[in-house]
Design an enzyme around this catalytic site. Structure first.
Site, mmCIF file in Angstrom:
data_model
loop_
_atom_site.group_PDB
_atom_site.id
_atom_site.type_symbol
_atom_site.label_atom_id
_atom_site.label_comp_id
_atom_site.label_asym_id
_atom_site.label_seq_id
_atom_site.Cartn_x
_atom_site.Cartn_y
_atom_site.Cartn_z
ATOM 1 C CE LYS A 9 37.401 50.927 33.315
ATOM 2 N NZ LYS A 9 38.651 51.683 33.341
ATOM 3 C CB SER A 27 36.307 46.204 31.998
ATOM 4 O OG SER A 27 35.676 45.166 32.688
ATOM 5 C CE1 TYR A 86 35.718 50.231 36.585
ATOM 6 C CE2 TYR A 86 34.623 48.179 36.010
ATOM 7 C CZ TYR A 86 35.751 48.961 36.040
ATOM 8 O OH TYR A 86 36.926 48.477 35.502
HETATM 9 P P1 NAD Z 1 43.793 50.173 41.004
HETATM 10 O O1 NAD Z 1 42.752 50.891 41.789
HETATM 11 O O2 NAD Z 1 44.730 49.290 41.738
HETATM 12 O O3 NAD Z 1 44.646 51.211 40.125
HETATM 13 C C1 NAD Z 1 44.103 52.405 39.637
HETATM 14 C C2 NAD Z 1 45.072 53.509 40.000
HETATM 15 O O4 NAD Z 1 44.554 54.757 39.518
HETATM 16 C C3 NAD Z 1 45.256 53.656 41.522
HETATM 17 O O5 NAD Z 1 46.632 53.662 41.816
HETATM 18 C C4 NAD Z 1 44.607 54.992 41.847
HETATM 19 O O6 NAD Z 1 45.230 55.652 42.929
HETATM 20 C C5 NAD Z 1 44.770 55.732 40.525
HETATM 21 N N1 NAD Z 1 43.798 56.807 40.323
HETATM 22 C C6 NAD Z 1 42.445 56.757 40.382
HETATM 23 N N2 NAD Z 1 41.920 57.971 40.121
HETATM 24 C C7 NAD Z 1 42.971 58.820 39.881
HETATM 25 C C8 NAD Z 1 43.079 60.201 39.571
HETATM 26 N N3 NAD Z 1 42.007 60.982 39.474
HETATM 27 N N4 NAD Z 1 44.316 60.721 39.395
HETATM 28 C C9 NAD Z 1 45.427 59.949 39.525
HETATM 29 N N5 NAD Z 1 45.379 58.634 39.810
HETATM 30 C C10 NAD Z 1 44.158 58.080 40.001
HETATM 31 O O7 NAD Z 1 43.024 49.342 39.864
HETATM 32 P P2 NAD Z 1 43.590 48.243 38.869
HETATM 33 O O8 NAD Z 1 42.989 46.949 39.248
HETATM 34 O O9 NAD Z 1 45.053 48.376 38.750
HETATM 35 O O10 NAD Z 1 42.883 48.709 37.533
HETATM 36 C C11 NAD Z 1 43.525 49.565 36.611
HETATM 37 C C12 NAD Z 1 42.536 49.913 35.525
HETATM 38 O O11 NAD Z 1 42.080 48.714 34.896
HETATM 39 C C13 NAD Z 1 41.292 50.629 36.016
HETATM 40 O O12 NAD Z 1 40.921 51.604 35.070
HETATM 41 C C14 NAD Z 1 40.269 49.530 36.088
HETATM 42 O O13 NAD Z 1 38.958 50.023 35.921
HETATM 43 C C15 NAD Z 1 40.666 48.662 34.913
HETATM 44 N N6 NAD Z 1 40.239 47.265 35.042
HETATM 45 C C16 NAD Z 1 40.549 46.570 36.169
HETATM 46 C C17 NAD Z 1 40.134 45.248 36.304
HETATM 47 C C18 NAD Z 1 40.413 44.456 37.554
HETATM 48 O O14 NAD Z 1 39.744 43.455 37.792
HETATM 49 N N7 NAD Z 1 41.391 44.839 38.365
HETATM 50 C C19 NAD Z 1 39.428 44.634 35.267
HETATM 51 C C20 NAD Z 1 39.144 45.375 34.110
HETATM 52 C C21 NAD Z 1 39.562 46.702 34.023
HETATM 53 C C1 WQD Z 2 34.276 36.385 40.170
HETATM 54 C C2 WQD Z 2 33.322 35.253 40.521
HETATM 55 C C3 WQD Z 2 31.390 35.931 41.754
HETATM 56 C C4 WQD Z 2 33.447 37.167 45.398
HETATM 57 C C5 WQD Z 2 34.625 42.141 38.500
HETATM 58 C C6 WQD Z 2 33.990 43.352 37.865
HETATM 59 C C7 WQD Z 2 34.479 43.489 36.451
HETATM 60 C C8 WQD Z 2 36.013 43.467 36.391
HETATM 61 C C9 WQD Z 2 36.605 42.334 37.147
HETATM 62 C C10 WQD Z 2 36.852 45.658 36.362
HETATM 63 C C11 WQD Z 2 31.859 35.617 40.336
HETATM 64 C C12 WQD Z 2 32.245 35.030 42.585
HETATM 65 C C13 WQD Z 2 33.152 36.696 44.123
HETATM 66 C C14 WQD Z 2 33.064 36.390 46.516
HETATM 67 C C15 WQD Z 2 32.151 34.743 45.020
HETATM 68 N N1 WQD Z 2 36.571 44.629 36.996
HETATM 69 N N2 WQD Z 2 32.513 35.520 43.952
HETATM 70 N N3 WQD Z 2 32.422 35.198 46.283
HETATM 71 O O1 WQD Z 2 32.423 39.989 39.098
HETATM 72 O O2 WQD Z 2 33.667 38.655 37.333
HETATM 73 O O3 WQD Z 2 34.272 40.981 37.735
HETATM 74 O O4 WQD Z 2 36.050 42.273 38.466
HETATM 75 O O5 WQD Z 2 36.601 45.940 35.246
HETATM 76 O O6 WQD Z 2 33.952 44.682 35.969
HETATM 77 O O7 WQD Z 2 32.586 43.196 37.883
HETATM 78 O O8 WQD Z 2 34.874 39.331 39.420
HETATM 79 O O9 WQD Z 2 36.219 38.482 41.283
HETATM 80 O O10 WQD Z 2 34.162 39.866 41.797
HETATM 81 O O11 WQD Z 2 33.889 37.554 40.875
HETATM 82 O O12 WQD Z 2 31.569 33.670 44.871
HETATM 83 O O13 WQD Z 2 33.283 36.751 47.663
HETATM 84 O O14 WQD Z 2 33.480 34.959 41.920
HETATM 85 O O15 WQD Z 2 30.022 35.673 41.981
HETATM 86 O O16 WQD Z 2 31.210 34.467 39.855
HETATM 87 P P1 WQD Z 2 33.674 39.696 38.386
HETATM 88 P P2 WQD Z 2 34.840 38.871 40.922
#
Ligand code: NAD
Ligand code: WQD
Length: 340
Positions: free
Chosen positions: A153, A124, A149
């Site tokens: 990562k 991330s 969190y």
């Molecule tokens: P998500 O929660 O929708 O998907 C994660 C999946 O992993 C889920 O289906 C959950 O059931 C499964 N899971 C969690 N723990 C598990 C375990 N112990 N065994 C088996 N399955 C398990 O999240 P996402 O948004 O699809 O994110 C996927 C990955 O990408 C995550 O590692 C997340 O940290 C990373 N990521 C997400 C974002 C974002 O904004 N969505 C941004 C950066 C990184």
């Molecule tokens: C985006 C912008 C908020 C909600 C998060 C995690 C990051 C990554 C992606 C996994 C910001 C603003 C939000 C609301 C708002 N996840 N906001 N009102 O914080 O950039 O990233 O998700 O790795 O680790 O921190 O994403 O969508 O929460 O926020 O004004 O109700 O929207 O302040 O500027 P963020 P977000």
């Protein structure tokens, strides 16, 4: 290739399963459905007309996960499994460290035992902490994470680097996602958060569908063009395709590689709100609220390395992201609904 998609029922995993199947890969999915529904897998099968071999398994459980490796000759793993809620990680850090790290340990241990060499990891942009310079290149300093969190990562990245140093036959792609949003254009799969969404886009779509009265815009006094936070939003389909490209890179015997997956464009909270005004056809109600603790002003990628080395170019713009997120939300007001 036969790809094990760990955490494949989730938001990014399900969209990646579609792109893997479309690209001709076979998909084995393992997920304990902690934060997802099996319905997402059924829908991926409907979209693609192909089947997925699914295991409901806790990937932190070595014996249970071993069955997946024993029953399938895996060529590569894409590891999405993990917990991702930033505020929850501050409340219960141990749960986050345990689940996010243990799932990687178990999968990597089994990869070693079953001679699997290719691993793609969901990292991330959060590993960059509060950026000192923008846009962010992969060489920018990492580790200044502001929540457990994000630290999971960062730790996992470091562990993967050590493993690749110790074993030059391993190919690992660390993908640092910026802000994934939107949904598959079919409207059949999308983001389905539990409870009150933490992230901007699912919150906006829930306001648009009438589940929440208005959006709180967290802070309008940042040092950004309109004062609201700026992020690099990337369409989920573009992000999913990035994983297929990363696998191609690993297949060349890449060793350890790190890529930002973003578009390089920064959009403010109000830019996103206005994109949804257009997509929905009426204004999204919002109020200015205090800053969210731990938030940064701006964060966006330099996507040049992924473009040059993977051929990764994001095709979708912010209006497409809003259109597809709204298409998913309006066709599925309750997400995937209750499990049958
Ligand atoms: P998500 O929660 O929708 O998907 C994660 C999946 O992993 C889920 O289906 C959950 O059931 C499964 N899971 C969690 N723990 C598990 C375990 N112990 N065994 C088996 N399955 C398990 O999240 P996402 O948004 O699809 O994110 C996927 C990955 O990408 C995550 O590692 C997340 O940290 C990373 N990521 C997400 C974002 C974002 O904004 N969505 C941004 C950066 C990184
Ligand atoms: C985006 C912008 C908020 C909600 C998060 C995690 C990051 C990554 C992606 C996994 C910001 C603003 C939000 C609301 C708002 N996840 N906001 N009102 O914080 O950039 O990233 O998700 O790795 O680790 O921190 O994403 O969508 O929460 O926020 O004004 O109700 O929207 O302040 O500027 P963020 P977000």
């Amino acid at each position: 290739m036969r790809i094990l998609v760990a955490g494949g029922a989730g938001y990014i995993g399900s969209h990646t399963c579609v792109e893997l199947l479309n690209a001709g890969h076979e998909v084995v999915c393992a997920d304990n459905l902690l934060n997802s529904k099996y319905e997402s897998i059924r829908r991926v099968e409907k979209i693609t007309g192909k089947t997925i071999k699914f295991y409901k398994v806790d990937l932190a459980d070595y014996e249970a996960t071993k069955v997946v490796f024993e029953e399938n000759k895996i060529d590569g793993v894409i590891h999405f499994a993990g917990l991702k809620c930033v505020p929850e990680s501050i409340q219960v850090p141990l749960k986050y460290y345990q689940n996010n790290l243990d799932t990687v340990f178990v999968v990597m241990q089994l990869m070693k035992e079953y001679n699997v060499k290719n691993f793609v990891f969901s990292s991330s942009a959060t590993v960059y902490g509060d950026p000192k310079v923008l846009p962010l290149t992969e060489d920018c300093e990492v580790g200044g994470t502001t929540n457990p969190y994000g630290t999971t990562k960062y730790f996992i990245e470091r562990i993967l680097m050590d493993m690749c140093k110790a074993d030059s036959s391993l190919n690992v792609a660390i993908l640092r996602y910026f802000n994934p949003v939107g949904a598959h254009p079919s409207g059949m799969i999308g983001e389905d958060p539990n409870g009150i969404p933490n992230n901007l886009v699912p919150y906006v779509t829930q306001v648009a569908i009438g589940k929440r009265p208005y959006l709180n815009v967290n802070g309008n006094d940042y040092d950004t063009p309109d004062g609201t936070g700026v992020r690099d939003y990337i369409h989920i389909v573009d992000l999913a395709i990035g994983h297929v490209l990363a696998l191609n890179k690993l297949a060349t015997g890449s060793g350890l590689v790190i890529y930002n997956l973003g578009t390089g464009n920064g959009y403010s909270v109000l830019d996103i709100v206005h994109a949804f005004d257009k997509a929905v056809g009426r204004p999204i109600p919002y109020k200015i609220a205090p800053r969210r603790p731990g938030d940064i002003a701006a964060c966006y990628a330099d996507p040049a390395k992924a473009r040059e080395e993977l051929g990764f170019v994001a095709k979708y713009g912010v209006d497409d992201m809003a259109r597809d997120a709204w298409n998913w939300q309006s066709k599925n007001p309750d997400g995937y609904g209750e499990e049958q």
